[in-house]
Design a protein around this motif. Structure first.
Motif, short mmCIF file in Angstrom:
data_model
loop_
_atom_site.label_atom_id
_atom_site.label_comp_id
_atom_site.label_asym_id
_atom_site.label_seq_id
_atom_site.Cartn_x
_atom_site.Cartn_y
_atom_site.Cartn_z
N GLY A 199 56.56 -73.76 -3.13
CA GLY A 199 56.03 -72.65 -3.90
C GLY A 199 56.21 -72.88 -5.38
O GLY A 199 57.11 -73.61 -5.81
N GLY A 200 55.37 -72.29 -6.18
CA GLY A 200 55.39 -72.53 -7.62
C GLY A 200 56.24 -71.53 -8.38
O GLY A 200 56.60 -70.47 -7.88
N SER A 201 56.55 -71.90 -9.62
CA SER A 201 57.20 -71.01 -10.58
C SER A 201 56.36 -71.07 -11.86
O SER A 201 55.29 -71.67 -11.89
N SER A 202 56.88 -70.46 -12.94
CA SER A 202 56.09 -70.45 -14.17
C SER A 202 55.97 -71.83 -14.80
O SER A 202 55.01 -72.12 -15.51
N THR A 203 56.96 -72.69 -14.55
CA THR A 203 56.95 -74.01 -15.19
C THR A 203 56.71 -75.16 -14.21
O THR A 203 56.48 -76.29 -14.63
N VAL A 204 56.81 -74.86 -12.91
CA VAL A 204 56.61 -75.90 -11.90
C VAL A 204 55.47 -75.46 -10.98
O VAL A 204 55.56 -74.41 -10.34
N ALA A 205 54.41 -76.26 -10.95
CA ALA A 205 53.27 -75.91 -10.12
C ALA A 205 53.61 -76.04 -8.64
O ALA A 205 54.44 -76.87 -8.25
N ALA A 206 53.00 -75.20 -7.84
CA ALA A 206 53.11 -75.36 -6.39
C ALA A 206 52.52 -76.70 -6.00
O ALA A 206 51.74 -77.31 -6.73
N THR A 207 52.91 -77.18 -4.83
CA THR A 207 52.43 -78.49 -4.38
C THR A 207 51.65 -78.38 -3.08
O THR A 207 51.81 -77.43 -2.32
N SER A 208 50.83 -79.37 -2.85
CA SER A 208 50.07 -79.45 -1.61
C SER A 208 50.95 -79.97 -0.48
O SER A 208 52.01 -80.56 -0.72
N ALA A 209 50.51 -79.76 0.74
CA ALA A 209 51.27 -80.21 1.91
C ALA A 209 50.99 -81.67 2.20
O ALA A 209 49.97 -82.25 1.77
N GLY A 210 51.91 -82.29 2.95
CA GLY A 210 51.70 -83.66 3.39
C GLY A 210 50.73 -83.71 4.57
O GLY A 210 50.47 -82.71 5.24
N ASP A 211 50.21 -84.91 4.82
CA ASP A 211 49.22 -85.11 5.89
C ASP A 211 49.86 -85.79 7.09
O ASP A 211 50.75 -86.62 6.96
N CYS A 212 49.38 -85.41 8.28
CA CYS A 212 49.70 -86.19 9.47
C CYS A 212 48.77 -87.41 9.52
O CYS A 212 47.65 -87.37 8.98
N PRO A 213 49.20 -88.49 10.15
CA PRO A 213 48.28 -89.64 10.29
C PRO A 213 47.02 -89.21 11.01
O PRO A 213 47.07 -88.46 12.00
N GLY A 214 45.91 -89.65 10.55
CA GLY A 214 44.66 -89.25 11.15
C GLY A 214 44.04 -88.10 10.38
O GLY A 214 44.34 -87.89 9.20
N PRO A 215 43.23 -87.31 11.02
CA PRO A 215 42.45 -86.30 10.31
C PRO A 215 43.16 -84.96 10.08
O PRO A 215 42.59 -84.08 9.43
N ASP A 216 44.38 -84.77 10.61
CA ASP A 216 45.00 -83.45 10.54
C ASP A 216 45.83 -83.34 9.26
O ASP A 216 47.03 -83.59 9.25
N ASN A 217 45.17 -82.98 8.23
CA ASN A 217 45.76 -83.02 6.90
C ASN A 217 46.34 -81.68 6.47
O ASN A 217 46.05 -80.63 7.05
N GLY A 218 47.17 -81.71 5.40
CA GLY A 218 47.77 -80.50 4.86
C GLY A 218 46.87 -79.80 3.87
O GLY A 218 45.96 -80.39 3.28
N GLY A 219 47.15 -78.52 3.64
CA GLY A 219 46.36 -77.73 2.71
C GLY A 219 46.83 -77.89 1.28
O GLY A 219 47.96 -78.33 1.00
N SER A 220 45.99 -77.51 0.33
CA SER A 220 46.30 -77.64 -1.09
C SER A 220 47.04 -76.39 -1.58
O SER A 220 47.13 -75.38 -0.89
#
Length: 446
Positions: A199-220
């Protein structure tokens, strides 16, 4: 930022007095209500008196609290801390859930009007996601985390001070200080690599999720709220064989954006809320799913922004009470005749803008020819006598503009024709010591 707070909506009368200290720490007198209105009281979490400063600290209660500006007070200092976002879930053998964003710490000095009520909202920490449910959004604007397959953390609620109650349709527009809440973290996916976004704060942006191998990827990740608009939701849901993750919802005035399915973190509350994180993609075979993106933090509104902090959410309001100004008036009643009793009346008036904050003492000193019979009586006064004097003490507060009286009885032994002078003195002394003493002249009759 030095913002003048108007009288706004007429609230209910309120008075809060710190008990157990000799200096009465008055949390204030609220707006005068309409006739017949009932008093509304708040319980501050903690009141401290340091020197001439009174500080009232409000902590999380899951509800609205109030601060009533005391008589004579025209300026207050406010320090507010928003709540942190909740962490994301960590599935068995899956990716680690993300960490919730920290709440913001801000401060302002506000010009206020005496006898007005301010409303205090202390944000709630976002709930932690589990493998079966998303974390709840924190009180005062935090959005819930997504709850499909893996739970995202809820966004932290903002802490703020406003001039209109939360029941008013214009309450959000009346906020004068806002400390943003942190964004909720994304839940981890079904493989170790699919970590949830932070999760983000005022000075640190939130981050996207990691991906599983193959097509099942994480959200932004969702974006932080801005000064005039909510943060954008996570724009890219993770790709999946069966279902692509949904995109996050943008934040709005006061409220974080909703997270998407499969682990997205909720946006934090604020002046404008942060965006919700996007969800991970899903393959129903297995099933296999990606992690959720972290939610963005809300935005703040204050003169000074001190940045994110790990400190728990709270609001601290500090002020210097207006001083009292005591004056005493002494007058004998009727005629004084030798070998009869006489009566003195003493009036103590607080002509200052603030109430008394310590014990008040009145000393009546008699001249030779008068003997004290009854030290004195009066509401809330405790009196003791000596042969030619009395001392009366009052622990109860004397409010600004209020008057209280004492009546003492003496025996007249002086000969007829003598002129006698008695003196009353009130303490503690103040900035106008000339009216802290009063002298009465009486001529003894036959």
């Amino acid at each position: 930022m030095n913002m003048r707070i108007s009288r706004g909506a007429r609230g209910a009368r309120h008075a809060a007095v710190l008990a157990g200290v000799s200096a009465v720490a008055t949390a204030g007198l609220a707006l005068s209500p309409a006739a017949g209105a009932s008093p509304v009281h708040h319980r501050a979490a903690h009141v401290r008196v340091i020197g001439s400063t009174v500080s009232v600290t409000y902590t999380y209660t899951a509800g609205e609290q109030t601060f009533a500006v005391p008589a004579g007070v025209t300026s207050i200092s406010v320090t507010a801390i928003g709540a942190a976002g909740g962490g994301g879930a960590t599935p068995a053998s899956g990716g680690a859930g993300g960490t919730g964003g920290e709440g913001e710490k801000v401060s302002s000095t506000l010009a206020v009007l005496p006898a007005t009520t301010l409303y205090v909202e202390v944000g709630g920490t976002g709930g932690t996601g589990t493998t079966t449910a998303g974390g709840a959004g924190g009180f005062n604007g935090g959005a819930a985390g997504a709850d499909t397959n893996t739970g995202g953390g809820g966004g932290g609620g903002a802490s703020d001070v406003r001039t209109l109650s939360s029941t008013s349709p214009y309450t959000l527009a009346s906020r004068v200080v806002v400390a943003a809440g942190g964004g909720g973290a994304g839940g981890g996916g079904s493989c170790v690599a699919a970590t949830g976004g932070n999760g983000g704060s005022s000075t640190v942006a939130a981050t996207s999720a990691g991906d599983c191998p193959g097509p099942d990827n994480g959200g932004s990740f969702g974006a932080a709220g801005a000064a005039g608009a909510g943060g954008a939701g996570g724009a890219t849901g993770g790709a999946g064989v069966t279902t692509a993750g949904g995109i996050g919802t943008a934040g709005s005035l006061g409220t974080g954006g909703a997270s998407a399915t499969i682990g997205g973190g909720g946006g934090g509350g604020g002046l404008f809320g942060g965006g919700g994180g996007a969800g991970g993609g899903l393959n129903t075979t297995g099933p296999v799913y990606g992690g959720g993106g972290g939610g963005g933090a809300g935005s703040s509104f204050a003169a000074t922004d001190q940045g994110p902090t790990a400190h728990a959410a709270e609001v601290v309001i500090s002020y210097t009470p207006a001083p009292p100004d005591l004056m005493v008036y002494l007058k004998h009643r009727g005629l004084f005749h030798r070998h009869t009793q006489g009566t003195y009346d003493m009036w103590v008036t607080n002509a200052g803008a603030g109430p008394t904050t310590q014990d008040t003492t009145v000393t009546l000193t008699l001249p030779a020819g008068l003997v004290m019979v009854q030290a004195g009586t009066g509401t809330a006064w405790q009196c003791q006598k000596a042969a030619s004097s009395s001392t009366c003490t009052r622990s109860a507060m004397i409010g600004a503009g209020s008057r209280t009286s004492i009546t003492a009885t003496v025996m007249v032994d002086a000969k007829a024709g003598r002129t006698l002078y008695a003196t009353a003195t009130v303490s503690p002394t103040d900035s106008t010591p000339g009216d802290n003493t009063s002298t009465d002249k009486v001529v003894i009759r036959a």
